[in-house]
Motif scaffolding. Structure first.
Motif, PDB file in Angstrom:
ATOM      1  N   PRO A  30      -5.799  -7.929  13.232  1.00 48.74           N
ATOM      2  CA  PRO A  30      -6.216  -6.537  13.455  1.00 48.74           C
ATOM      3  C   PRO A  30      -5.518  -5.583  12.485  1.00 48.74           C
ATOM      4  CG  PRO A  30      -4.653  -7.213  15.137  1.00 48.74           C
ATOM      5  CD  PRO A  30      -4.913  -8.423  14.304  1.00 48.74           C
ATOM      6  N   ILE A  31      -6.292  -4.843  11.710  1.00 44.57           N
ATOM      7  CA  ILE A  31      -5.682  -3.972  10.701  1.00 44.57           C
ATOM      8  C   ILE A  31      -4.950  -2.801  11.346  1.00 44.57           C
ATOM      9  CG2 ILE A  31      -7.410  -4.618   8.992  1.00 44.57           C
ATOM     10  CD1 ILE A  31      -8.659  -1.842   9.366  1.00 44.57           C
ATOM     11  N   ASP A  32      -5.330  -2.424  12.565  1.00 44.53           N
ATOM     12  CA  ASP A  32      -4.662  -1.291  13.211  1.00 44.53           C
ATOM     13  C   ASP A  32      -3.257  -1.628  13.697  1.00 44.53           C
ATOM     14  OD1 ASP A  32      -5.645  -3.004  15.158  1.00 44.53           O
ATOM     15  OD2 ASP A  32      -6.068  -1.408  16.579  1.00 44.53           O
ATOM     16  N   LYS A  33      -2.881  -2.907  13.643  1.00 42.42           N
ATOM     17  CA  LYS A  33      -1.533  -3.315  14.027  1.00 42.42           C
ATOM     18  C   LYS A  33      -0.555  -3.270  12.849  1.00 42.42           C
ATOM     19  CE  LYS A  33      -2.567  -4.265  18.316  1.00 42.42           C
ATOM     20  NZ  LYS A  33      -2.044  -3.413  19.420  1.00 42.42           N
ATOM     21  N   ILE A  34      -1.085  -3.058  11.651  1.00 43.31           N
ATOM     22  CA  ILE A  34      -0.218  -2.971  10.470  1.00 43.31           C
ATOM     23  C   ILE A  34       0.389  -1.578  10.421  1.00 43.31           C
ATOM     24  CG2 ILE A  34      -0.180  -2.944   7.946  1.00 43.31           C
ATOM     25  CD1 ILE A  34      -2.324  -5.165   8.070  1.00 43.31           C
ATOM     26  N   ASP A  35       1.715  -1.508  10.531  1.00 39.28           N
ATOM     27  CA  ASP A  35       2.379  -0.202  10.557  1.00 39.28           C
ATOM     28  C   ASP A  35       3.413  -0.024   9.449  1.00 39.28           C
ATOM     29  OD1 ASP A  35       4.180  -2.046  11.512  1.00 39.28           O
ATOM     30  OD2 ASP A  35       4.648  -0.974  13.357  1.00 39.28           O
ATOM     31  N   LYS A  36       3.569  -1.050   8.599  1.00 38.69           N
ATOM     32  CA  LYS A  36       4.494  -0.970   7.472  1.00 38.69           C
ATOM     33  C   LYS A  36       3.899  -1.732   6.299  1.00 38.69           C
ATOM     34  CE  LYS A  36       8.492  -0.916  10.571  1.00 38.69           C
ATOM     35  NZ  LYS A  36       7.655  -1.091  11.788  1.00 38.69           N
ATOM     36  N   ALA A  37       4.285  -1.338   5.091  1.00 33.41           N
ATOM     37  CA  ALA A  37       3.782  -2.019   3.895  1.00 33.41           C
ATOM     38  C   ALA A  37       4.815  -1.932   2.785  1.00 33.41           C
ATOM     39  CB  ALA A  37       2.460  -1.417   3.441  1.00 33.41           C
ATOM     40  N   ILE A  38       4.800  -2.929   1.915  1.00 31.35           N
ATOM     41  CA  ILE A  38       5.657  -2.938   0.733  1.00 31.35           C
ATOM     42  C   ILE A  38       4.869  -3.505  -0.442  1.00 31.35           C
ATOM     43  CG2 ILE A  38       6.682  -5.183   1.370  1.00 31.35           C
ATOM     44  CD1 ILE A  38       9.280  -4.173  -0.016  1.00 31.35           C
ATOM     45  N   ILE A  39       5.056  -2.900  -1.605  1.00 35.01           N
ATOM     46  CA  ILE A  39       4.373  -3.335  -2.831  1.00 35.01           C
ATOM     47  C   ILE A  39       5.426  -3.671  -3.874  1.00 35.01           C
ATOM     48  CG2 ILE A  39       2.822  -2.694  -4.711  1.00 35.01           C
ATOM     49  CD1 ILE A  39       1.529  -0.661  -2.815  1.00 35.01           C
ATOM     50  N   GLY A  40       5.285  -4.824  -4.480  1.00 39.98           N
ATOM     51  CA  GLY A  40       6.093  -5.191  -5.640  1.00 39.98           C
ATOM     52  C   GLY A  40       5.156  -5.508  -6.787  1.00 39.98           C
ATOM     53  N   THR A  41       5.375  -4.885  -7.949  1.00 42.56           N
ATOM     54  CA  THR A  41       4.475  -5.137  -9.067  1.00 42.56           C
ATOM     55  C   THR A  41       5.189  -5.016 -10.397  1.00 42.56           C
ATOM     56  OG1 THR A  41       2.379  -4.549 -10.127  1.00 42.56           O
ATOM     57  CG2 THR A  41       3.681  -2.737  -9.189  1.00 42.56           C
ATOM     58  N   VAL A  42       4.752  -5.840 -11.343  1.00 38.26           N
ATOM     59  CA  VAL A  42       5.197  -5.742 -12.737  1.00 38.26           C
ATOM     60  C   VAL A  42       4.037  -5.254 -13.610  1.00 38.26           C
ATOM     61  CG1 VAL A  42       7.000  -7.483 -12.513  1.00 38.26           C
ATOM     62  CG2 VAL A  42       4.677  -8.204 -13.085  1.00 38.26           C
TER      63      VAL A  42
END
Length: 256
Positions: free
Chosen positions: A53-65
């Motif tokens: 369920p996408i509504d349960k996602i409450d945090k995010a982190i992105i790592g990119t080069v």
């Protein structure tokens, strides 16, 4: 739940962690032209198939080069998951020192690999990441990042060989049955495969000569399992090391 995005030069790996387990991991091709809506169209379908369920996602982190893809990934998190993502950078709390001349120059993927490897396996150690570039990153007994080595990746070397030599064909990567090739393709495969085995063994031998304690050698990246077949250098192969690093970094900086 935590949304983790690892954007590399070739692939973007997206995963969801519920605090205990990885619920799903997906790979998308890296393209600066792809919009946040296009990423969302593919990703939401994949998540739905695994009943996440996408509504349960409450945090995010992105790592990119790959800086050109960052803006669209930011929009993806904001517009489709309603979260403001943490961006992995040398300015965050890593829990260790970055012992190089200019910490801002170090690719975050290398720091993430070091963070995860030290957390999982302890130090001192070397992480060998076999991706677009082949990198060797040294972590000391306290978990500090000490620097490393960067060389062209195996696939990149194959492309360069094909483009620079008109009569040499484009070939796939595989472990040859013998070192001596009996035809052009066999000779190329041997040169690439055993050449990189020699590169790995030689650099690790030289790094080890600069350390009194025996180093643990961790392999990661898509080609690590294939190259591990040809050498005893590796102590452990962990293909998802960067994702683990992002999860650990998020817990240090987002989840208090």
């Amino acid at each position: 739940m935590l949304l983790v995005i690892d954007a590399g030069n070739t692939n973007i790996v997206v995963a969801v962690h519920d605090g205990n387990h990885w619920l799903g991991t997906w790979r998308l091709s890296t393209s600066p032209q792809r919009t946040s809506d296009e990423y969302a169209s593919t990703l939401l379908t994949l998540m739905e198939k695994q009943h996440i369920p996408i509504d349960k996602i409450d945090k995010a982190i992105i790592g990119t080069v790959v800086p050109p893809v960052l803006y669209q990934l930011l929009l993806l998190c904001r517009q489709w998951f309603s979260v403001e993502p943490l961006i992995a950078s040398s300015c965050l709390d890593w829990g260790f020192e970055i012992l190089v001349t200019n910490p801002q120059e170090v690719g975050v993927d290398r720091l993430l690999n070091g963070l995860a490897a030290y957390t999982l396996y302890d130090g001192p150690l070397v992480v060998i990441d076999l991706g677009t570039a082949t990198t060797f990153d040294v972590i000391d007994e306290q978990g500090n990042y000490c620097g490393g080595v960067i060389s062209p990746g195996l696939t990149l070397s194959l492309e360069a060989l094909h483009k620079a030599a008109a009569r040499l064909p484009k070939i796939g990567i595989g472990r040859p049955h013998s070192v001596i090739g009996k035809e052009t393709i066999g000779a190329m495969r041997s040169g690439i495969y055993w050449g990189y085995i020699g590169l790995i063994e030689g650099i690790i031998k030289r790094i080890q000569s600069e350390h009194a304690r025996k180093l643990t050698i961790i392999g990661t990246g898509g080609l690590a399992p294939l190259l591990a077949e040809g050498t005893t250098v590796f102590t452990k192969i962990n293909a998802e090391l960067t994702l683990e690093g992002l999860k650990i970094l998020a817990h240090r900086n987002l989840i208090k």
